[in-house]
Motif scaffolding. Structure first.
Motif, PDB file in Angstrom:
ATOM      1  N   SER A 316       0.827  -1.205   0.000  1.00 51.79           N
ATOM      2  CA  SER A 316       0.000   0.000   0.000  1.00 51.79           C
ATOM      3  C   SER A 316       0.865   1.260   0.000  1.00 51.79           C
ATOM      4  CB  SER A 316      -0.922  -0.010   1.222  1.00 51.79           C
ATOM      5  OG  SER A 316      -1.666   1.177   1.309  1.00 51.79           O
ATOM      6  N   HIS A 317       1.894   1.259   0.842  1.00 55.49           N
ATOM      7  CA  HIS A 317       2.780   2.433   0.910  1.00 55.49           C
ATOM      8  C   HIS A 317       3.535   2.627  -0.400  1.00 55.49           C
ATOM      9  CE1 HIS A 317       5.644   5.337   2.459  1.00 55.49           C
ATOM     10  NE2 HIS A 317       6.633   4.570   2.050  1.00 55.49           N
ATOM     11  N   SER A 319       2.661   1.659  -3.376  1.00 56.40           N
ATOM     12  CA  SER A 319       1.727   2.112  -4.414  1.00 56.40           C
ATOM     13  C   SER A 319       1.498   3.609  -4.311  1.00 56.40           C
ATOM     14  CB  SER A 319       0.397   1.365  -4.284  1.00 56.40           C
ATOM     15  OG  SER A 319       0.566  -0.020  -4.486  1.00 56.40           O
ATOM     16  N   SER A 320       1.400   4.099  -3.071  1.00 55.80           N
ATOM     17  CA  SER A 320       1.228   5.536  -2.868  1.00 55.80           C
ATOM     18  C   SER A 320       2.450   6.308  -3.353  1.00 55.80           C
ATOM     19  CB  SER A 320       0.979   5.822  -1.383  1.00 55.80           C
ATOM     20  OG  SER A 320       0.887   7.197  -1.133  1.00 55.80           O
ATOM     21  N   ARG A 323       2.505   6.381  -7.125  1.00 57.30           N
ATOM     22  CA  ARG A 323       1.575   7.375  -7.676  1.00 57.30           C
ATOM     23  C   ARG A 323       2.186   8.771  -7.622  1.00 57.30           C
ATOM     24  NH1 ARG A 323      -2.284   4.221  -4.965  1.00 57.30           N
ATOM     25  NH2 ARG A 323      -2.221   5.606  -3.154  1.00 57.30           N
ATOM     26  N   GLN A 324       2.927   9.046  -6.539  1.00 56.82           N
ATOM     27  CA  GLN A 324       3.554  10.353  -6.399  1.00 56.82           C
ATOM     28  C   GLN A 324       4.569  10.602  -7.514  1.00 56.82           C
ATOM     29  OE1 GLN A 324       5.450  10.970  -2.613  1.00 56.82           O
ATOM     30  NE2 GLN A 324       6.654  12.707  -3.345  1.00 56.82           N
ATOM     31  N   ASP A 359      -3.766  14.812   4.348  1.00 58.30           N
ATOM     32  CA  ASP A 359      -2.332  14.523   4.380  1.00 58.30           C
ATOM     33  C   ASP A 359      -1.558  15.548   5.206  1.00 58.30           C
ATOM     34  OD1 ASP A 359      -2.826  12.384   2.781  1.00 58.30           O
ATOM     35  OD2 ASP A 359      -2.171  13.339   0.917  1.00 58.30           O
ATOM     36  N   LYS A 454       3.664  18.509  -3.770  1.00 53.36           N
ATOM     37  CA  LYS A 454       3.844  17.086  -4.051  1.00 53.36           C
ATOM     38  C   LYS A 454       3.393  16.750  -5.470  1.00 53.36           C
ATOM     39  CE  LYS A 454       1.111  14.124  -2.044  1.00 53.36           C
ATOM     40  NZ  LYS A 454       0.476  13.270  -1.026  1.00 53.36           N
TER      41      LYS A 454
END
Length: 712
Positions: A316-317, A319-320, A323-324, A359, A454
């Motif tokens: 999960s981390h 994947s985040s 995406r960034q 966030d 970001k």
């Protein structure tokens, strides 16, 4: 018996667990996460010359480890043992040379030496980068071990001076992980209580729940002595206990005594020993291999749920993060991509200001728009209300202002011009903190815009251009805001409203005057031979200490009717000294005339000064409240709301130009590297997840071990 039983005991479904973990180690080694993922494994710890290498070679059944004096193991060696069918030829494979099989164990030893020198250097330095070696053999049980450099206390030769600290740190990196089983190797012919391996194991495992002790060199103890008490757990208690083994000595190695002969000699020594023969089933290398195999299987089985959860969290981390860095960005035109980026950035800024950006919300400090509110309520407001209306002026200044406002007349009442002059002087002081409040909010908005970048992180040129444009936009909005604030102060200066309902010296003055004080020229009936005039007094609001009547005439004697009785004038002749002083002063007028000092003021002058101070305090307080309320509203209107409403349109107007697309959307090499690393990591974690999904519910069955005569 040992080698014949290996193929029999590895038929259990539970044996699938160890190869699964081995595959996970290979997967995580691709991205350098072997030490971070905390896989269930067994770390071999011991001091130099404790017999660590001999134990490992006995488990493998082959000579394959480098030998020599000083530090030989200078990098962690992750050793994966995998069982082959009976009759197969053993071979090894290094992770850094995948696909190349080493059938000669002498070549394996040389490859370990060469690769260690290539990474850690030719000297005696160490490296945390592990070597991964798989050995496939019909003579081993499925097992995974991590051979760590031997502990030392003193640097010798060309070793680094802090070699002991380096090795200790490397060992701690592995054994501190709660999923690591510690195989603490100690020599039986030394004091076990002072064992380096047991001491360092106790630091991370004080209860001894995950430490298995191994006593080597049972055959080298002094004649008539034994370590039975240690093996029985009476000296150093460990939950997993101690296992004693007999290794090949240096002379045996020099004479090329093979492992099988050494295992037979070990069995004979144990069975023929008067003390060790009593617990022969729990001693020796074969029992150690079975014990390690069982412990590792059980440990893997217990840690699987946690391991699956950890891999899911990492996926999960990652994947985040991907995406960034644009790993999942759909293929669209440059113009569409730029519009999406600018829209996301603008929305992020607005959300940060409004406090809806999850966030940016933390539990430890204020962020975004909350910091602006802090400026208004905790900084600007308290500072404005703390400003004293008489700061910078003294009673002498007030008295001089009153006298100057009278001009050539000796006024009966306090001139209003003196009050207005002093009020304007003090109100003007409010302008600087108001403008400074604008600057503070400007800085916070700039911080918000930078912290919301970001969405722009992939494109350094676009990020720089957007931040600069936002700065220009904020400065453009600041100009009318500062003009408005300056005008607001000048509006207050333009008209001093003494009829303000909250100003007790204005329209409500008469409500605060004392009973019986009336404006008129006629005196009370029955009074003759005197001139009756109204007492010139001003009422002071009860909020400043109650109603107070301040007489402006030092000779006044108030009657019960509130009138002052002034007797008929009958001046007495002045003394000669006073006449002489007055004559000199009159004949020699000074060029600079100062106002009266406080100690030289008459009672009337003091009263007039006090009245002006009270009126100034009241009126200045009204302006303070007004400014404290209006400035935050002006900043919100001119700065925050304009930025929120116009940011996206302004950015699109500035950058949505076809000739700028290629320049603005050019990625840096660092972004590309990070995206590739994140993609590799995600692929690795997906493989790990797929590997863990293959595992079904297994039941640990030790009956096969017991049937072979091993007491587990």
């Amino acid at each position: 018996l040992f080698f014949r039983s290996c193929s029999i005991l590895n038929c259990s479904n539970m044996e699938q667990l160890i190869p699964v973990v081995n595959r996970l180690q290979g997967v995580f080694a691709d991205v350098g996460m072997v030490a971070k993922i905390d896989l269930p494994q067994i770390a071999v710890v011991g001091s130099q010359s404790s017999g660590k290498s001999s134990v490992l070679e006995s488990l493998v059944g082959k000579d394959f480890l480098p030998r020599g004096s000083g530090i030989v193991t200078r990098r962690p060696l992750i050793l994966q043992l995998l069982t082959l069918p009976a009759g197969s030829k053993p071979w090894g494979e290094f992770f850094h040379k995948r696909g190349q099989q080493f059938h000669s164990f002498d070549e394996i030893r040389q490859e370990i030496v060469d690769n260690t020198s290539a990474v850690a250097g030719v000297g005696k330095g160490i490296s945390k980068d592990p070597i991964q070696l798989k050995i496939h053999s019909p003579d081993v049980l499925n097992l995974t071990l991590v051979d760590l450099p031997g502990l030392t206390k003193v640097a010798v030769g060309d070793q680094p001076r802090d070699i002991d600290a380096q090795i200790r740190e490397l060992v701690m990196d592995y054994i501190v992980q709660k999923n690591c089983i510690i195989l603490a190797v100690s020599a039986a012919n030394q004091d076990v209580a002072n064992s380096d391996a047991l001491q360092i194991a106790r630091e991370v495992d004080p209860s001894g729940d995950r430490t298995l002790g191994v006593l080597t060199k049972l055959d080298l103890m002094d004649k008539g002595t034994d370590c039975l008490d240690v093996l029985m757990g009476k000296v150093v208690p460990l939950q997993m206990g101690f296992i004693g083994v007999v290794n090949r000595g240096q002379q045996d190695i020099n004479n090329n005594k093979d492992i099988k002969s050494a295992l037979r000699a070990e069995q004979e020594f144990i069975l023929n020993h008067p003390q060790y023969s009593r617990i022969a089933s729990r001693l020796g290398t074969p029992y150690l291999a079975k014990r390690l195999n069982t412990i590792l299987l059980r440990h893997i089985h217990q840690t699987l749920p946690e391991l699956k959860a950890k891999v899911a969290d990492l996926m999960s981390h990652t994947s985040s993060v991907l995406r960034q860095w644009g790993g999942d960005t759909p293929v669209i035109s440059s113009g569409g991509l730029l519009l999406n980026i600018l829209t996301e950035y603008s929305s992020s800024v607005v959300a940060a200001i409004d406090g809806t950006h999850s966030d940016n919300i933390t539990r430890t400090e204020l962020t975004g728009g909350a910091r602006v509110n802090y400026i208004f309520t905790q900084a600007f407001g308290p500072y404005i209300m703390s400003m004293r209306p008489t700061d910078g002026i003294t009673d002498e200044h007030i008295r001089t202002t009153i006298d100057n406002a009278k001009g050539p007349r000796s006024a009966l009442f306090i001139p209003e011009q003196a009050f207005e002059m002093l009020v304007k002087q003090q109100v003007l002081r409010l302008e600087e903190p108001c403008l400074k409040c604008c600057d503070h909010v400007f800085d916070e908005l700039a911080r918000i815009c930078q912290s919301s970048e970001k969405e722009l992180s992939r494109y350094p040129r676009l990020r720089t251009a957007v931040i600069e444009e936002v700065q220009r936009l904020l400065r453009r909005y600041m100009q009318p805001l500062r003009e408005f604030i300056s005008n607001l102060i000048r509006i207050e200066l333009a008209y001093i409203n003494t009829n303000h309902p909250h100003f007790y010296g204005g329209g409500s003055i008469y409500e605060h005057m004392g009973q019986g004080q009336q404006l008129g020229m006629a005196g009370p009936p029955g009074v003759a031979g005197a001139h009756a005039v109204p007492s010139p007094t001003l009422g002071i609001a009860s909020g400043l200490g109650g109603a107070a009547n301040l007489s402006l005439d030092p000779r006044a004697n108030s009657s019960s009717h509130g009138y002052v009785q002034i007797p008929s004038p009958s001046p007495a002749p002045a003394p000669a000294s006073q006449v002489q002083q007055a004559t000199s002063h009159f004949n020699n007028m000074p060029s600079h005339i100062r106002g009266p000092e406080l100690r030289n003021m008459t009672d009337r002058q003091r009263r007039e000064t006090e009245v002006i101070k009270q009126l100034l305090t009241t009126y200045f307080g009204i302006i303070q409240v007004s400014i404290q309320d209006k400035i935050p509203k002006a900043i919100i209107h001119f700065l925050l709301n304009k930025l929120k409403s116009n940011l996206q349109n302004e950015l699109v107007a500035a950058f949505y130009k076809e000739d700028l697309f290629d320049e603005l959307l050019r990625e840096s090499d660092e972004v590309s590297k990070r995206r590739n690393a994140a993609q590799k990591m995600l692929k690795c974690l997906q493989q790990a997840s797929d590997t863990l999904t293959e595992i079904r519910e297994f039941k640990l069955d030790t009956s096969a071990y017991i049937a072979q005569g091993f007491d587990l």
